[in-house]
Design an enzyme around this catalytic site. Structure first.
Site, PDB file in Angstrom:
ATOM      1  N   SER A   1       0.816  -1.217   0.000  1.00 30.39           N
ATOM      2  CA  SER A   1       0.000   0.000   0.000  1.00 30.39           C
ATOM      3  C   SER A   1       0.852   1.271   0.000  1.00 30.39           C
ATOM      4  CB  SER A   1      -0.955  -0.033   1.195  1.00 30.39           C
ATOM      5  OG  SER A   1      -1.925   0.974   1.098  1.00 30.39           O
TER       6      SER A   1
ATOM      7  N   ASP B   1      -1.132   1.568  -4.065  1.00 22.65           N
ATOM      8  CA  ASP B   1      -1.962   0.482  -4.617  1.00 22.65           C
ATOM      9  C   ASP B   1      -3.354   0.947  -5.012  1.00 22.65           C
ATOM     10  OD1 ASP B   1      -2.950   0.728  -1.986  1.00 22.65           O
ATOM     11  OD2 ASP B   1      -3.508  -1.378  -1.900  1.00 22.65           O
TER      12      ASP B   1
ATOM     13  N   ASP C   1      -2.705   6.494  -3.515  1.00 22.30           N
ATOM     14  CA  ASP C   1      -1.532   5.876  -2.898  1.00 22.30           C
ATOM     15  C   ASP C   1      -1.005   4.769  -3.804  1.00 22.30           C
ATOM     16  OD1 ASP C   1      -3.477   3.953  -2.452  1.00 22.30           O
ATOM     17  OD2 ASP C   1      -2.799   3.480  -0.431  1.00 22.30           O
TER      18      ASP C   1
ATOM     19  N   ASP D   1      -5.930   2.265  -3.331  1.00 23.07           N
ATOM     20  CA  ASP D   1      -7.148   2.056  -2.536  1.00 23.07           C
ATOM     21  C   ASP D   1      -7.479   3.246  -1.640  1.00 23.07           C
ATOM     22  OD1 ASP D   1      -5.263   1.764  -0.518  1.00 23.07           O
ATOM     23  OD2 ASP D   1      -6.073  -0.129   0.246  1.00 23.07           O
TER      24      ASP D   1
END
Length: 445
Positions: A102, A243, A241, A245
C-alpha cells in the site's frame, strides 16, 4: 477465535527478505491457500501487484505455489488493489491475491487475499490457510498441476468499470485535473480514466521504476500535488496511494481535502438524490467537524475502530453504504466491495457536475476543527491509561472543551506509544490541552 500467526488486519506485510516476506514463505503460502481454495469452486485465482521491484519475485513464488496445489492462475501485472477485487468477481475466480504494501516504502511488501465476491478473505479461511502452512508442501500429480495465463485486457476492463461509475449525462470537459499516481499501480490507469471522461489531465507520479513508489508523491505526501495544482492553475487535484485504494484531493487554492471531507461530499450528494441509506461510518480519528456537519443535515454518524476492515464491519452491521477514514480509505458499497481511490474521485466529480459546484463550494459548510495528535512513549508492561492522574487530566480537558471538542487516548498497535488526540475550536487551546494530557501520561509511565 484462534489467534492468527501470519495474517494481520490487512494480510501479511513486512520488509522484503526478512521475517515473513520471503520468497520461501510466498511459495508455501500460495500452496497452502491453493489447498484451501481448491476444495470447491472454479479452481481459478487472480494475482495482481503494485509497482515494487520485489513484486515480480513474489508473483512468481505465489504462482508456483498455487499451481503446485492444482489451481489455475491468471496474472494481471501491475494493477490497483480494487481492480483485483473487481476482476475476481467478474471472472468468478475462487480468490484474488494482491502483492502490495500500500502506502509503505518500496522495500516493504505484502500479500493479501480477496474472496470470490471481491471482499476481504474471511477470518476462518485465513486460519485454515495458516493451518496448511504448518504442513509439509506436497505437490499434486503432474496431470493435476494448475496452468498459468495472463489477462491481457485487465487494464481496459478496469478503466471501463471506473468510468461506469460516472453519470452518462455528464462529462468532465472544461476541468483541469492534476492526478498523482504515487509511481504506483494506478500509473497507467487513473490518467486515462479522467482523460476519457473529458478532463484535461496533468499526471505526476506516473513513472514507476520499482523503487520510487510513494516517494515524496501520492496520498501520503501531498506537497508535490498541492504545488502543481497552484502552478498549473488547475481546478483540483486527485492523489492516490501506491496500490490505489485510498485518495486525497486538493482544491483550486492548493488546500488538501481529506477523507473526512470526501465522506461529507458523498453523503450530501446521496442525501440530495434521495439514495442515502442510513448514515455514514467514520473512525475514532475522524474529525469532529464531520460529525457536527452531518448532524446539521440529520445524517446519522457512527465511529468504528481505526482501519478500513473495521469500517466495513460496522457498515455491514448497520446496513449502511458510505464509510471511510480521514486517511482516504473511502467505501461506498453501492459502487464496489473495497476502498477504491479512482472511483471515490469519480463520485466526487459526479457530485460537482450534478450541483454545478466547485470542490471549495462542496466543502464550505463543513468546518474542520483543529486536531492535535501527540505520541507519548512508555516503558514497561503497565498501562498508563489506567492511571488516576491520566484519567483526571482527560476529565478536566473534556469538561473545558464541552460539546465542541473531543479527546481520544489509545495505545498504538505496533509500538509502545500512547496516542493523545484532542480536537476543539481553538488551535492553541487544543495544543495546550493535548500537552496537559501528554504530561500526565509521561508522569504515569
Amino acid at each position: 477465535m484462534k489467534e492468527r500467526k501470519f495474517f494481520g488486519t490487512d494480510g501479511i506485510r513486512g520488509k522484503v527478505g526478512s521475517g515473513q516476506m520471503t520468497p520461501e514463505l510466498a511459495l508455501k503460502l500460495g500452496w497452502a491457500a491453493g489447498r484451501v481454495l481448491s476444495r470447491s469452486g472454479t479452481k481459478k485465482v487472480i494475482i495482481g501487484k503494485d509497482t515494487r521491484i520485489s513484486g515480480y519475485m513474489f508473483e512468481s513464488a505465489l504462482e508456483a505455489g498455487l499451481s503446485a496445489a492444482g489451481l489455475n492462475v491468471m496474472l494481471m501485472g501491475p494493477m490497483p488493489t480494487p481492480a483485483v477485487a473487481y476482476l475476481t468477481r467478474t471472472f468468478r475466480a475462487e480468490a484474488g491475491v494482491v502483492i502490495s504494501a500500500s502506502h509503505n516504502p518500496y522495500y516493504d511488501n505484502g500479500i493479501k487475499f480477496f474472496s470470490t465476491d471481491g471482499s476481504k478473505l474471511d477470518d476462518n479461511l485465513e486460519l485454515e490457510i495458516e493451518a496448511e502452512l504448518e504442513k509439509p508442501l506436497v505437490c499434486v500429480e503432474s496431470h493435476l498441476l494448475g496452468k498459468v495465463s495472463r489477462i491481457e485486457d485487465a487494464r481496459g476492463r478496469y478503466i471501463e468499470y471506473c468510468k461506469g461509475n460516472f453519470p452518462a449525462e455528464h462529462t468532465l470537459t472544461g476541468l483541469k485535473i492534476v492526478v498523482d499516481c504515487a509511481h504506483g499501480a494506478t500509473y497507467h490507469i487513473a490518467p486515462a480514466v479522467f482523460r476519457e471522461l473529458g478532463a484535461e489531465v496533468i499526471a505526476i507520479g506516473d513513472k514507476p521504476n520499482g523503487m520510487n513508489i510513494n516517494d515524496k508523491v501520492g496520498a501520503t505526501s501531498m506537497g508535490k500535488i498541492c504545488e502543481t495544482v497552484i502552478a498549473e492553475s488547475a481546478d483540483l487535484g486527485i492523489a492516490l496511494d501506491g496500490d490505489g485504494d485510498r485518495i486525497m484531493m486538493v482544491n483550486s487554492k492548493g488546500e488538501v481535502i481529506d477523507g473526512d471531507q470526501i465522506l461529507y461530499i458523498l453523503a450530501c450528494d446521496a442525501k440530495s438524490r434521495g439514495v442515502l441509506r442510513g448514515g455514514v461510518v467514520g473512525t475514532l480519528m475522524s474529525n469532529l467537524g464531520l460529525d457536527l456537519a452531518l448532524q446539521a443535515l440529520d445524517i446519522p454518524f457512527a465511529r468504528s475502530k481505526v482501519g478500513d476492515r473495521y469500517v466495513m464491519e460496522l457498515l455491514k452491521e448497520l446496513d449502511w453504504r458510505i464509510g471511510g477514514e480521514n486517511s482516504g480509505h473511502i467505501l461506498n458499497l453501492d459502487h464496489g466491495t473495497t476502498g477504491d481511490g479512482i472511483v471515490a474521485g469519480i463520485l466526487v466529480l459526479a457530485a460537482m457536475r450534478r450541483q454545478n459546484a466547485t470542490l471549495e463550494e462542496l466543502t464550505s459548510a463543513m468546518e474542520m476543527l483543529p486536531q492535535v495528535l501527540v505520541n507519548v512513549r512508555f516503558e514497561g508492561e503497565h498501562d498508563p491509561l489506567k492511571s488516576d492522574k491520566v484519567k483526571a487530566a482527560q476529565a478536566q480537558v473534556e469538561s473545558e472543551l464541552g460539546v465542541r471538542g473531543r479527546v481520544l487516548l489509545r495505545k498504538s498497535g505496533t509500538e509502545p506509544l500512547i496516542r493523545v488526540m484532542v480536537e476543539g475550536d481553538d488551535h492553541s487551546a487544543v495544543l495546550a490541552h493535548a500537552n496537559l494530557i501528554a504530561d500526565a501520561v509521561k508522569s504515569a509511565s
